[in-house]
Every structure is written in structure tokens, then in C-alpha cells.
Write an enzyme that holds these catalytic residues in place. Sequence first.
Site, PDB file in Angstrom:
ATOM      1  N   GLN A 190       0.852  -1.182   0.000  1.00  0.00           N
ATOM      2  CA  GLN A 190       0.000   0.000   0.000  1.00  0.00           C
ATOM      3  C   GLN A 190       0.895   1.241   0.000  1.00  0.00           C
ATOM      4  O   GLN A 190       1.758   1.384   0.874  1.00  0.00           O
ATOM      5  CB  GLN A 190      -0.914   0.005   1.227  1.00  0.00           C
ATOM      6  CG  GLN A 190      -1.926  -1.120   1.247  1.00  0.00           C
ATOM      7  CD  GLN A 190      -3.029  -0.937   0.223  1.00  0.00           C
ATOM      8  OE1 GLN A 190      -3.267   0.171  -0.266  1.00  0.00           O
ATOM      9  NE2 GLN A 190      -3.721  -2.018  -0.111  1.00  0.00           N
ATOM     10  N   TYR A 222      -6.974 -12.336  -2.983  1.00  0.00           N
ATOM     11  CA  TYR A 222      -5.947 -11.319  -3.267  1.00  0.00           C
ATOM     12  C   TYR A 222      -5.353 -10.770  -1.966  1.00  0.00           C
ATOM     13  O   TYR A 222      -5.285  -9.564  -1.741  1.00  0.00           O
ATOM     14  CB  TYR A 222      -6.535 -10.153  -4.078  1.00  0.00           C
ATOM     15  CG  TYR A 222      -7.377 -10.538  -5.262  1.00  0.00           C
ATOM     16  CD1 TYR A 222      -6.793 -10.833  -6.496  1.00  0.00           C
ATOM     17  CD2 TYR A 222      -8.764 -10.616  -5.164  1.00  0.00           C
ATOM     18  CE1 TYR A 222      -7.575 -11.188  -7.587  1.00  0.00           C
ATOM     19  CE2 TYR A 222      -9.542 -10.964  -6.256  1.00  0.00           C
ATOM     20  CZ  TYR A 222      -8.949 -11.252  -7.465  1.00  0.00           C
ATOM     21  OH  TYR A 222      -9.717 -11.600  -8.542  1.00  0.00           O
ATOM     22  N   GLU A 243      -3.510 -16.037  -2.490  1.00  0.00           N
ATOM     23  CA  GLU A 243      -2.656 -15.093  -3.214  1.00  0.00           C
ATOM     24  C   GLU A 243      -1.852 -15.885  -4.238  1.00  0.00           C
ATOM     25  O   GLU A 243      -1.387 -16.999  -3.945  1.00  0.00           O
ATOM     26  CB  GLU A 243      -1.737 -14.359  -2.240  1.00  0.00           C
ATOM     27  CG  GLU A 243      -0.658 -13.505  -2.875  1.00  0.00           C
ATOM     28  CD  GLU A 243      -1.198 -12.426  -3.777  1.00  0.00           C
ATOM     29  OE1 GLU A 243      -0.679 -12.321  -4.905  1.00  0.00           O
ATOM     30  OE2 GLU A 243      -2.128 -11.713  -3.364  1.00  0.00           O
ATOM     31  N   ASP A 303      -9.986  -7.746  -2.600  1.00  0.00           N
ATOM     32  CA  ASP A 303      -9.210  -6.538  -2.897  1.00  0.00           C
ATOM     33  C   ASP A 303      -8.584  -6.750  -4.269  1.00  0.00           C
ATOM     34  O   ASP A 303      -7.370  -6.933  -4.391  1.00  0.00           O
ATOM     35  CB  ASP A 303      -8.151  -6.322  -1.809  1.00  0.00           C
ATOM     36  CG  ASP A 303      -7.389  -5.016  -1.982  1.00  0.00           C
ATOM     37  OD1 ASP A 303      -7.760  -4.222  -2.877  1.00  0.00           O
ATOM     38  OD2 ASP A 303      -6.411  -4.807  -1.235  1.00  0.00           O
ATOM     39  N   CYS A 328      -9.821  -0.403  -6.074  1.00  0.00           N
ATOM     40  CA  CYS A 328      -8.933   0.668  -6.534  1.00  0.00           C
ATOM     41  C   CYS A 328      -9.414   1.259  -7.852  1.00  0.00           C
ATOM     42  O   CYS A 328      -8.706   2.057  -8.464  1.00  0.00           O
ATOM     43  CB  CYS A 328      -7.510   0.155  -6.680  1.00  0.00           C
ATOM     44  SG  CYS A 328      -7.317  -1.195  -7.864  1.00  0.00           S
ATOM     45  N   GLU A 362      -9.977   5.246  -4.077  1.00  0.00           N
ATOM     46  CA  GLU A 362     -10.019   3.903  -3.501  1.00  0.00           C
ATOM     47  C   GLU A 362     -11.274   3.836  -2.637  1.00  0.00           C
ATOM     48  O   GLU A 362     -11.520   4.734  -1.823  1.00  0.00           O
ATOM     49  CB  GLU A 362      -8.780   3.658  -2.650  1.00  0.00           C
ATOM     50  CG  GLU A 362      -8.592   2.236  -2.229  1.00  0.00           C
ATOM     51  CD  GLU A 362      -7.424   1.565  -2.935  1.00  0.00           C
ATOM     52  OE1 GLU A 362      -7.122   0.424  -2.607  1.00  0.00           O
ATOM     53  OE2 GLU A 362      -6.823   2.207  -3.828  1.00  0.00           O
TER      54      GLU A 362
END
Length: 371
Positions: A190, A222, A243, A303, A328, A362
Site C-alpha cells: 500500500q 488477493y 494469493e 481486494d 482501486c 479507492e
Amino acid sequence: MSVPVVDPALYPQQLEAKRQRITAQFARFEPPALELFASPASHYRMRAEFRIWHQDDDLFYAMFDVDPEDPKRREVIRLERFDVASAKINALMPRLREALLASETLRRRIFQVEFLTTLEGEALVTLIYHRALDEAWEREARALEETLEARIIGRSRKQRLVISEEYVTEYLEVAGNRFSYRQIENSFTQPNARIAECMLGWAREVTRPAEGEAKRDLVEFYCGNGHFTIALADNFRRVLGTEISRTSVAAAQHNLADNGIDNAVIARMSSEEFSTALSGARRGRRAEALGLDDYDFSTVLVDPPRAGLDDESCAQVARFDSIVYISCNPETLEANLERLCTTHRIERFALFDQFPYTHHCECGVLLQRRR
């Protein structure tokens, strides 16, 4: 990219414009009032990358101002400082430039520099070249690491030289807790640490069980380096994250152990493979090893990248009573909500301003199944 113009006096006005735009864009879904999380007005990005521009005997940090009507036309902008980036990056920029100018070995055919920093001042600097790196470069880079008090990595085609470590450790304060995150070079993190704290705090709040309610299980798509996994683990009996990046999975495993999280498991699987396994349609060896039938999933956290969720993932996500969607890209979020809001309603809606002075937004959405 165009260089953002940082003007703290204008930030409240620009943030309000984003609030109005997102409120209008999603009004037809009848969400509650938008929760707004403002960024620091300057020095908010913990990572940054710059081209290194060579001009005779000089070199400098450069970005490009691109003509939106003709992307091939671009103006080179010389940067002495970058108010978007952290104070640590701004402190390192002139010191690194001076070191490059003083060393033919370090400066020869360098074309890009990447900085990764933390709130507590750790720094990792990646120097990227159009040439092979040799022992002479490594000796100079080792001395540079001591001079800058920053970790150094060199990259060139098919080559990556790590002088000491390939990561920094970020510490985030969330609802009275201090979580640590190993952040590895060239993997996703991030960028805005203060907004990251806001996002984690919001997600922790909206997933907290009601008083007297038994904890159930969370599944997370994710999950990256365990960013949300670690902060939300207290709210659930068990957490299962997926992931695809091998590097991120390794970082997530370290971060779970470092934070004493013992009720979470990270699986290296694509979202598509995991969705198929959850549906029971097909389970390979890795999916079988997870013991999916032993979980009692109540909540899913997604995400996704800017492309949003594909149709199959949307269908799988809609099977859960509660959905936490971190987006996002408002456009793909809007498209996904068209489908998800046929079975769920929006209970919480937030705007996290990760990138001030840009169009980017976001968003966080909590959806609950309609009864």
C-alpha cells in the site's frame, strides 16, 4: 505519468470534489452516507520511482508531463524534490544523486531509481541499469548502503544483486494495535501508509461481530502480504487467504508469524482456482489440503486489481452473507455492484484518498445479504 502539483491549500477542495463524484456515481445503489478518509496533504507516498536523466556530465531525477491529446508528446521534468513522496525519500534524493555523480561505477548506464520507505524511516533503494553489474559495482553499492543508511539492490537484465536485505518493515497503528509488515522490494505494498491505517481500521470495524455473536470464518481473495488478514484475524474464528504471487505469500507467512497470528492460513492459489474449489466443482491437491469443508465462512474480503472481479468470482463472492470489497477502480466496482446488489445491500461505503491531487479513488464497501 503527469507530475502531481502538491498544494495543501487546495487539498480540501479537491477531496470534496471526489466525494461528490463518488456519491453521484453510486447513488442508484442507495448506499448510506459516504465515509471519507483524508490523506496527509503532502509527503504521503512511502514509495516512488524516478527515471535518471543523463545530460552531459550531469544527471537528475526525472518524470514526464504527458500531453493527454498526444501521449507520444512528453516533457521531461527535472525534480529536485517530490512533495508527494515521504520525507525520507526527499531526504535521500539529493544524497543519492551526489553519490551517483561522484562514482562512475554507480552512475554508468543507470536509468531508474526506486525508493521504498516506512513511517519509521527505514529505506530500500533499487538502482536499475542498462548494463551488467560486476564486483566493482557491488563494492561501491556496499559503501553507498553505509553512506545512505539505506538498503541497496541493483537490477539489470536477468540480474538482481541484494547488498544486505530485500525488504523493509512497516509498522501500522490500527485500533490500538501495532502491526508489523515485511514489505519486499518489487512486490505490491500500500503506497499511502496513513490511508492504509484508515483502511485497516475501517475493515476491522465493519467486520467486528455483534455483541454476543459467535465468531465465524473469513475467506480473503488477493491477500497480498497479509495486509488485511493480520488486522482482521481477531474478528474471526479462522481466516483463509489466497494469493498467486510466490513472493507475497512468503511475506504473508512471515507477517503472520511476526504478529503472532495463529488462526490464519495463506494458500498460494489464483482467485479463479480457489473459486472453483469453493464451489466444489473441482478440487486439486492443494485445495483438498486446505480442508475447506471444515470452515464456516460468513464473510469474504476481496481486494482485486483494477480489472475488478470476473463473472465467476462475482458469483462465488455472492454466496457469502457479508462481502467486504476494497476497490482501486470505481468503474469496475460499479460494474461488479450491478451484479452483487441483486443479492446484497450496501451497509457501509467509504472513500479512502490514497492518491491526493489525482483522479484516482479507492473505495471500501460492506455488503450484507438481503433477507
